[in-house]
Design a protein around this motif. Structure first.
Motif, PDB file in Angstrom:
ATOM      1  N   ASP A   1      17.830 -16.176  33.670  1.00 21.76           N
ATOM      2  CA  ASP A   1      17.792 -17.132  34.786  1.00 21.76           C
ATOM      3  C   ASP A   1      17.156 -18.429  34.263  1.00 21.76           C
ATOM      4  N   LYS A   2      17.967 -19.238  33.603  1.00 14.99           N
ATOM      5  CA  LYS A   2      17.439 -20.430  32.942  1.00 14.99           C
ATOM      6  C   LYS A   2      16.879 -21.452  33.925  1.00 14.99           C
ATOM      7  N   ALA A   3      17.518 -21.527  35.101  1.00 11.46           N
ATOM      8  CA  ALA A   3      17.047 -22.500  36.096  1.00 11.46           C
ATOM      9  C   ALA A   3      15.621 -22.157  36.516  1.00 11.46           C
ATOM     10  N   LEU A   4      15.385 -20.867  36.765  1.00 13.85           N
ATOM     11  CA  LEU A   4      14.048 -20.433  37.169  1.00 13.85           C
ATOM     12  C   LEU A   4      13.051 -20.643  36.022  1.00 13.85           C
ATOM     13  N   ALA A   5      13.471 -20.309  34.805  1.00  9.15           N
ATOM     14  CA  ALA A   5      12.597 -20.503  33.643  1.00  9.15           C
ATOM     15  C   ALA A   5      12.213 -21.976  33.530  1.00  9.15           C
ATOM     16  N   LYS A   6      13.206 -22.846  33.687  1.00 13.08           N
ATOM     17  CA  LYS A   6      12.962 -24.294  33.578  1.00 13.08           C
ATOM     18  C   LYS A   6      11.977 -24.753  34.659  1.00 13.08           C
ATOM     19  N   GLU A   7      12.200 -24.254  35.864  1.00 12.80           N
ATOM     20  CA  GLU A   7      11.314 -24.616  36.992  1.00 12.80           C
ATOM     21  C   GLU A   7       9.868 -24.195  36.672  1.00 12.80           C
ATOM     22  N   ARG A   8       9.721 -23.005  36.124  1.00 15.05           N
ATOM     23  CA  ARG A   8       8.373 -22.506  35.803  1.00 15.05           C
ATOM     24  C   ARG A   8       7.741 -23.271  34.639  1.00 15.05           C
ATOM     25  N   ILE A   9       8.559 -23.618  33.648  1.00 10.48           N
ATOM     26  CA  ILE A   9       8.035 -24.404  32.522  1.00 10.48           C
ATOM     27  C   ILE A   9       7.557 -25.766  33.052  1.00 10.48           C
ATOM     28  N   ASP A  10       8.364 -26.386  33.905  1.00 12.55           N
ATOM     29  CA  ASP A  10       8.010 -27.718  34.428  1.00 12.55           C
ATOM     30  C   ASP A  10       6.729 -27.675  35.266  1.00 12.55           C
TER      31      ASP A  10
ATOM     32  N   ILE B   1      12.889 -25.531  24.258  1.00 11.25           N
ATOM     33  CA  ILE B   1      13.925 -25.130  23.288  1.00 11.25           C
ATOM     34  C   ILE B   1      14.398 -23.700  23.575  1.00 11.25           C
ATOM     35  N   LEU B   2      13.473 -22.874  24.071  1.00 14.74           N
ATOM     36  CA  LEU B   2      13.819 -21.464  24.321  1.00 14.74           C
ATOM     37  C   LEU B   2      14.900 -21.327  25.391  1.00 14.74           C
ATOM     38  N   LEU B   3      15.070 -22.379  26.183  1.00 10.65           N
ATOM     39  CA  LEU B   3      16.123 -22.345  27.203  1.00 10.65           C
ATOM     40  C   LEU B   3      17.506 -22.372  26.549  1.00 10.65           C
ATOM     41  N   LYS B   4      17.526 -22.811  25.283  1.00  9.90           N
ATOM     42  CA  LYS B   4      18.832 -23.001  24.631  1.00  9.90           C
ATOM     43  C   LYS B   4      19.159 -21.892  23.637  1.00  9.90           C
ATOM     44  N   ILE B   5      18.213 -20.996  23.369  1.00  7.19           N
ATOM     45  CA  ILE B   5      18.509 -19.965  22.365  1.00  7.19           C
ATOM     46  C   ILE B   5      18.426 -18.581  22.989  1.00  7.19           C
TER      47      ILE B   5
END
Ligand code: ADP
Ligand code: ASP
Ligand code: MG
Length: 436
Positions: free
Chosen positions: A53-62, A98-102
């Motif tokens: 769930d990249k969107a959720l991961a991104k939201e949490r990273i931000d 970067i982890l969002l892309k690998i």
């Protein structure tokens, strides 16, 4: 001196930590946890990535990133220190992004979990630099290691750390990360949740320090879980054995394994309160005088396994055959009780429960009870103190007890109860055992 998440979780607290670590005369190694909430947030980022769930991961990273962007501005004043902190934060959040892309794997997850301690120590070190307080930054990944069974390699840690420290003969202050380490594959790993306490104790043992101070948000080990029970009070002194027992059986103030390294080299451990530095706290050392019940702790997430076999139990070698099955699956047993026809054991690692019960079936009928809790009553010579077991049972009144372990050591009585009664049991034991 180890400082936990709350102790470094706000800029003004980090300043307080700076005051505490610079107030003594002895050379000091400072071990820091991640800022409070960070490791939980990193766990959440790892979970979102594991679920793709990249969107959720991104939201949490931000969200986490935003927290650090506010934090450093309150922590640091000068342009140069702030520029340095911006660089540090940028580096670590670029890594997370970067982890969002690998593709995700467990080794990457452990790298994610390490970011919290890397950030906190680098920001703290920047504060020391800004204030021109001489100190050396010691990357824990250069000396802290675990073997293929995830056990710390104390000999190697000691050798490496002593060699590093020898390079800085005149330095009084060192800053390093708690929790993180390298594993036998040379990957970034960790000492499990709450592991910064373990780091501190391992370092204290590795260099045979004069003391190991664990600075946290409470004034020492309390006689019961303050998150559950109303009236608890700090315990002035505990023996290593008593403290180890409490830590292992659920007293969250200490990582479950954090006592043995200090005990091995007889390094006194002090539990102290960053918010109240003058408070006595708890001193943990080899011998203590006070006799009687001192504290109660509880650990849930326990599973009881009963093996019943009318034919075999009294035959010699039967217990060995049972234990060998748990050993084969590297599953530690916490409590044991036996009767003529059955053996009950408890475990908290369920990763191999299916395989274990399948093999145990060959020895007898097997029953599994999940959602149990171990309640552990700890003190000095309580097996010789009259009436302890009676007071324990009286206090519990009608709470059903599934197992009792008494006399295994002189300082502990353990009970297994259904986890739904845990809070009530702790409260009732508090009233029944500590009348003051
Ligand atoms: P840190 O972030 O400093 O490592 P922890 O949250 O890991 O702090 O541990 C401190 C907390 O442990 C206390 O705030 C308290 O709620 C909890 N705790 C649980 N049992 C005990 C106990 N017996 N005595 C003191 N604290 C306890
Ligand atoms: N930051 C890690 C955790 O939250 C280690 C620690 O705080 O001791 O578990
Ligand atoms: Mg902790």
């Amino acid at each position: 001196m180890k400082f936990g998440g709350t102790s470094v979780g706000r800029p003004e607290r980090m300043h307080q930590v700076k005051d505490l670590v610079t107030s003594g005369d002895e050379p000091t190694i400072v071990v820091l946890s991640a800022l409070s909430g960070t490791t939980n947030a990193l766990v959440g980022i790892g979970e979102a990535l594991a679920d793709a769930d990249k969107a959720l991961a991104k939201e949490r990273i931000d969200a986490l990133h935003a927290h650090y962007l506010v934090f450093y501005k309150e922590l640091l004043q000068s342009d140069s220190a702030r520029a340095k902190a911006e660089g540090i934060i940028k580096e670590h959040f670029e890594f997370l992004n970067i982890l969002l892309k690998i593709s995700f794997n467990e080794a990457i997850n452990r790298d994610i979990l390490a970011q919290g301690e890397l950030l906190s120590t680098k920001l703290f070190y920047t504060l020391l630099e800004e204030l021109e307080i001489p100190a050396v930054f010691l990357p824990a990944l250069d000396f802290m290691s675990i073997d293929e069974n995830s056990e710390p390699e104390l000999g190697k840690i000691s050798e490496k750390l002593k060699a590093i420290l020898a390079e800085y003969g005149d330095t009084k202050l060192f800053v390093t990360q708690g929790y993180i380490c390298k594993n036998h594959r040379n990957e970034v790993d960790n000492l499990k949740r709450g592991g910064s306490d373990y780091t501190a104790s391992l370092i204290a043992a590795a260099i045979q320090a004069s003391a190991c101070e664990i600075w946290t948000d409470i004034d020492g080990m309390h006689n019961n879980d303050p998150r559950i029970v109303d009236q608890t009070r700090p315990i002035a002194e505990l023996s290593f054995d008593e403290a180890a027992e409490l830590a292992y059986f659920g007293a969250k103030i200490l990582h479950p394994a954090s006592i043995w390294p200090a005990q091995l080299y007889n390094v006194p451990v002090k539990l102290l309160n960053t918010m109240q530095p003058q408070a006595h706290g708890t001193l943990i050392k080899a011998e203590v005088d006070a006799i009687g019940v001192k504290a109660i702790a509880a650990k849930d997430g326990i599973t009881a396994v009963k093996i019943k076999s009318s034919r075999m139990l009294l035959a010699y070698g039967f217990l060995r055959r049972i234990f060998e099955i748990f050993e084969k699956y590297k599953t530690p047993i916490d409590m044991i009780t036996t009767s003529e026809v059955a053996v009950s054991v408890t475990i908290d690692d369920l990763s191999h429960l299916g395989q274990i019960t399948a093999e145990l079936e060959a020895l007898g009928s097997v029953e599994v009870d999940r959602n149990q809790a171990i309640v552990c009553i700890v003190g000095n010579e309580i097996s010789e103190t009259k009436g302890v077991i009676k007071s324990v049972m009286d206090a519990l009144e009608d709470i059903p007890v599934r197992m009792v372990s008494y006399g295994g050591s002189r300082h502990n009585v353990s009970l297994l109860i259904d986890a739904k009664f845990k809070n009530e049991a702790l409260q009732r034991l508090n009233t029944g055992l500590f009348s003051w």
